[in-house]
Motif scaffolding. Structure first.
Motif, PDB file in Angstrom:
ATOM      1  N   LYS A 225      -2.720  -6.513  19.516  1.00 65.29           N
ATOM      2  CA  LYS A 225      -2.597  -5.201  18.858  1.00 65.29           C
ATOM      3  C   LYS A 225      -2.785  -4.073  19.857  1.00 65.29           C
ATOM      4  O   LYS A 225      -2.003  -3.114  19.895  1.00 65.29           O
ATOM      5  CB  LYS A 225      -3.634  -5.096  17.734  1.00 65.29           C
ATOM      6  CG  LYS A 225      -3.579  -3.797  16.950  1.00 65.29           C
ATOM      7  CD  LYS A 225      -4.619  -3.818  15.830  1.00 65.29           C
ATOM      8  CE  LYS A 225      -4.591  -2.528  15.026  1.00 65.29           C
ATOM      9  NZ  LYS A 225      -5.612  -2.557  13.943  1.00 65.29           N
ATOM     10  N   LYS A 235       7.228  -0.606  16.668  1.00 59.40           N
ATOM     11  CA  LYS A 235       7.943  -1.541  15.796  1.00 59.40           C
ATOM     12  C   LYS A 235       8.268  -2.797  16.587  1.00 59.40           C
ATOM     13  O   LYS A 235       8.700  -2.727  17.736  1.00 59.40           O
ATOM     14  CB  LYS A 235       9.226  -0.897  15.276  1.00 59.40           C
ATOM     15  CG  LYS A 235      10.024  -1.776  14.329  1.00 59.40           C
ATOM     16  CD  LYS A 235      11.234  -1.052  13.767  1.00 59.40           C
ATOM     17  CE  LYS A 235      10.829  -0.039  12.712  1.00 59.40           C
ATOM     18  NZ  LYS A 235      12.006   0.512  11.985  1.00 59.40           N
ATOM     19  N   LYS A 239       9.568  -4.807  12.183  1.00 59.16           N
ATOM     20  CA  LYS A 239       8.416  -4.376  11.390  1.00 59.16           C
ATOM     21  C   LYS A 239       7.598  -3.337  12.139  1.00 59.16           C
ATOM     22  O   LYS A 239       7.400  -3.457  13.353  1.00 59.16           O
ATOM     23  CB  LYS A 239       7.515  -5.577  11.066  1.00 59.16           C
ATOM     24  CG  LYS A 239       7.793  -6.250   9.748  1.00 59.16           C
ATOM     25  CD  LYS A 239       6.613  -7.117   9.323  1.00 59.16           C
ATOM     26  CE  LYS A 239       6.779  -7.622   7.908  1.00 59.16           C
ATOM     27  NZ  LYS A 239       5.583  -8.340   7.441  1.00 59.16           N
ATOM     28  N   ASN A 240       7.114  -2.345  11.427  1.00 66.90           N
ATOM     29  CA  ASN A 240       6.155  -1.426  12.021  1.00 66.90           C
ATOM     30  C   ASN A 240       4.870  -2.190  12.307  1.00 66.90           C
ATOM     31  O   ASN A 240       4.458  -3.023  11.494  1.00 66.90           O
ATOM     32  CB  ASN A 240       5.862  -0.253  11.072  1.00 66.90           C
ATOM     33  CG  ASN A 240       7.065   0.636  10.858  1.00 66.90           C
ATOM     34  OD1 ASN A 240       7.853   0.840  11.783  1.00 66.90           O
ATOM     35  ND2 ASN A 240       7.225   1.152   9.648  1.00 66.90           N
ATOM     36  N   THR A 242       1.971  -1.355  12.058  1.00 66.75           N
ATOM     37  CA  THR A 242       0.946  -1.112  11.031  1.00 66.75           C
ATOM     38  C   THR A 242       1.117  -2.053   9.837  1.00 66.75           C
ATOM     39  O   THR A 242       0.200  -2.202   9.019  1.00 66.75           O
ATOM     40  CB  THR A 242       1.015   0.340  10.539  1.00 66.75           C
ATOM     41  OG1 THR A 242       2.353   0.631  10.102  1.00 66.75           O
ATOM     42  CG2 THR A 242       0.633   1.306  11.654  1.00 66.75           C
ATOM     43  N   GLU A 243       2.279  -2.700   9.741  1.00 67.34           N
ATOM     44  CA  GLU A 243       2.543  -3.608   8.621  1.00 67.34           C
ATOM     45  C   GLU A 243       2.220  -5.063   8.955  1.00 67.34           C
ATOM     46  O   GLU A 243       2.308  -5.936   8.079  1.00 67.34           O
ATOM     47  CB  GLU A 243       4.021  -3.520   8.209  1.00 67.34           C
ATOM     48  CG  GLU A 243       4.460  -2.142   7.756  1.00 67.34           C
ATOM     49  CD  GLU A 243       5.958  -2.058   7.504  1.00 67.34           C
ATOM     50  OE1 GLU A 243       6.364  -1.196   6.706  1.00 67.34           O
ATOM     51  OE2 GLU A 243       6.705  -2.856   8.112  1.00 67.34           O
ATOM     52  N   VAL A 244       1.846  -5.316  10.214  1.00 67.01           N
ATOM     53  CA  VAL A 244       1.581  -6.687  10.638  1.00 67.01           C
ATOM     54  C   VAL A 244       0.083  -6.968  10.525  1.00 67.01           C
ATOM     55  O   VAL A 244      -0.739  -6.277  11.128  1.00 67.01           O
ATOM     56  CB  VAL A 244       2.049  -6.916  12.086  1.00 67.01           C
ATOM     57  CG1 VAL A 244       1.746  -8.356  12.509  1.00 67.01           C
ATOM     58  CG2 VAL A 244       3.540  -6.635  12.207  1.00 67.01           C
ATOM     59  N   ASP A 245      -0.265  -7.995   9.762  1.00 70.92           N
ATOM     60  CA  ASP A 245      -1.674  -8.344   9.580  1.00 70.92           C
ATOM     61  C   ASP A 245      -2.189  -9.256  10.693  1.00 70.92           C
ATOM     62  O   ASP A 245      -3.301  -9.091  11.177  1.00 70.92           O
ATOM     63  CB  ASP A 245      -1.885  -9.040   8.221  1.00 70.92           C
ATOM     64  CG  ASP A 245      -1.613  -8.109   7.055  1.00 70.92           C
ATOM     65  OD1 ASP A 245      -1.936  -6.912   7.177  1.00 70.92           O
ATOM     66  OD2 ASP A 245      -1.074  -8.587   6.043  1.00 70.92           O
TER      67      ASP A 245
END
Length: 267
Positions: A225, A235, A239-240, A242-245
Motif C-alpha cells: 500500500k 489505480k 481499481k482505485n 482505495t477500493e482494494v482491501d
C-alpha cells in the motif's frame, strides 16, 4: 572496495557458528561484519561477542531493548562503513564466493544485486532451489516483488539507500520487502543466476512461525500500500487503490494468470 556484511541477531548463537564459518571461507576478504544484537535473552550476545573478539573485521553492538528487525536493520546500515552492503541472517550461510560474485555484478547503473538460493533443512542439507528467481524488468512501476523474486543473497549500494526514506523502524516483519521496493525505484537490479546462499528452515525461524502468519500478511499488505502511494499510483488493474482491501491477494491474482505464469517459466 569494502563490503559490509550486516547481521541482525537475536537468540541464534548455535546457528551463528555456521554463518561465521562461511564468512571465514570467503574468497573476497576486504569485508567487515557488523552485528547488532536485538537484546537477546538467552546469552547469545555474550557468546557471539566472545566468538568474534579476535577478528578486527567484526564489530558487534547491542540494542538497549528489543526493538524489532526494522529498527535493527536500519541501524546496521547506519553503522556500515562499506560502499556495498548485504544482509545475512545469523542462521543462514553464504557460498564461499558470494561476496566476490556479488561485487563483480555491479555496473554504473546497478543499485542492487540478488541471486538464486537454496532451501535447506535445519542441518543445512539442500532441499531444493527457490523456484521464482529470475531477472526482473527494471523501471517497471508495477513491479511489486509479489512472487518474492528479489530475495537472497541481496546486496545494495549504501549511498543509494541513503537517498530513500530508509527502512521503517516500526516493521517487525516484511522490512526486507520494503527495502527492496524502495531501492528498486532508484536504479537497476542485477540478477545472479547462481545460488549464493543456503537458507536454513527451522522451527524457530520467522518463516516457519505459524503464529505470525497474520502479522506477516498484514505487514506485507502495508508495504504494498505504501509503495503504491510512494509511486503515485492511484489505480491498479482497473481499481482505485482505495477500493482494494488486500493488496497482496489482489495483485497476486492479477499477476498470476496462466499467460503470465508461462512467461515467467521461460525467463
Amino acid at each position: 572496495m569494502l563490503f559490509s556484511v550486516l547481521i541482525a541477531h537475536y537468540n541464534h548463537f548455535d546457528y551463528f557458528i555456521d554463518c561465521y564459518n562461511s564468512l571465514m571461507q570467503q574468497t573476497y576478504t576486504n569485508f567487515e561484519v557488523v552485528i547488532l544484537d536485538d537484546f537477546s535473552n538467552d546469552g547469545s550476545f555474550e557468546k557471539v561477542s566472545e566468538y568474534v573478539k579476535n577478528d578486527s573485521r567484526f564489530r558487534i553492538f547491542r540494542n538497549e531493548k528489543n526493538e524489532g528487525v526494522g529498527f535493527t536493520k536500519g541501524k546496521l546500515i547506519e553503522l556500515a562503513n562499506g560502499e556495498i552492503c548485504g544482509f545475512l541472517d545469523p542462521d543462514d550461510v553464504l557460498t564461499n564466493d558470494a561476496i566476490k560474485i556479488s561485487l563483480e555484478n555491479y555496473s554504473e547503473k546497478t543499485v542492487a544485486t540478488y541471486s538464486q538460493f537454496w532451501f535447506c533443512d535445519q542441518s543445512l542439507n539442500i532441499i531444493r532451489k527457490f523456484p521464482d528467481s529470475y531477472q526482473i524488468k527494471n523501471g517497471d512501476p508495477l513491479f511489486l516483488n509479489i512472487f518474492f523474486t528479489v530475495n537472497h543473497f541481496f546486496t545494495f549500494r549504501k549511498d543509494i539507500y541513503l537517498k530513500t526514506s530508509r527502512i521503517s523502524s516500526n516493521y517487525r516483519i516484511a522490512e526486507d520487502q520494503e527495502l527492496y521496493l524502495k531501492l528498486y525505484e532508484l536504479g537497476d537490479f542485477k540478477f545472479i543466476k547462481k545460488p549464493l546462499l543456503y537458507y536454513r528452515l527451522h522451527d524457530t525461524g520467522l518463516s516457519r512461525d505459524k503464529n505470525k502468519t497474520i502479522q506477516r500478511y498484514a505487514a506485507w499488505n502495508d508495504v504494498l500500500k505504501e509503495t503504491l502511494k510512494r509511486r503515485n499510483i492511484t489505480k491498479i488493474y482497473g481499481k482505485n487503490i482505495t477500493e482494494v482491501d488486500n493488496f497482496a491477494t489482489f495483485i497476486h491474482q492479477k499477476q498470476n494468470t496462466i499467460l503470465k505464469r508461462i512467461k515467467r517459466k521461460f525467463l
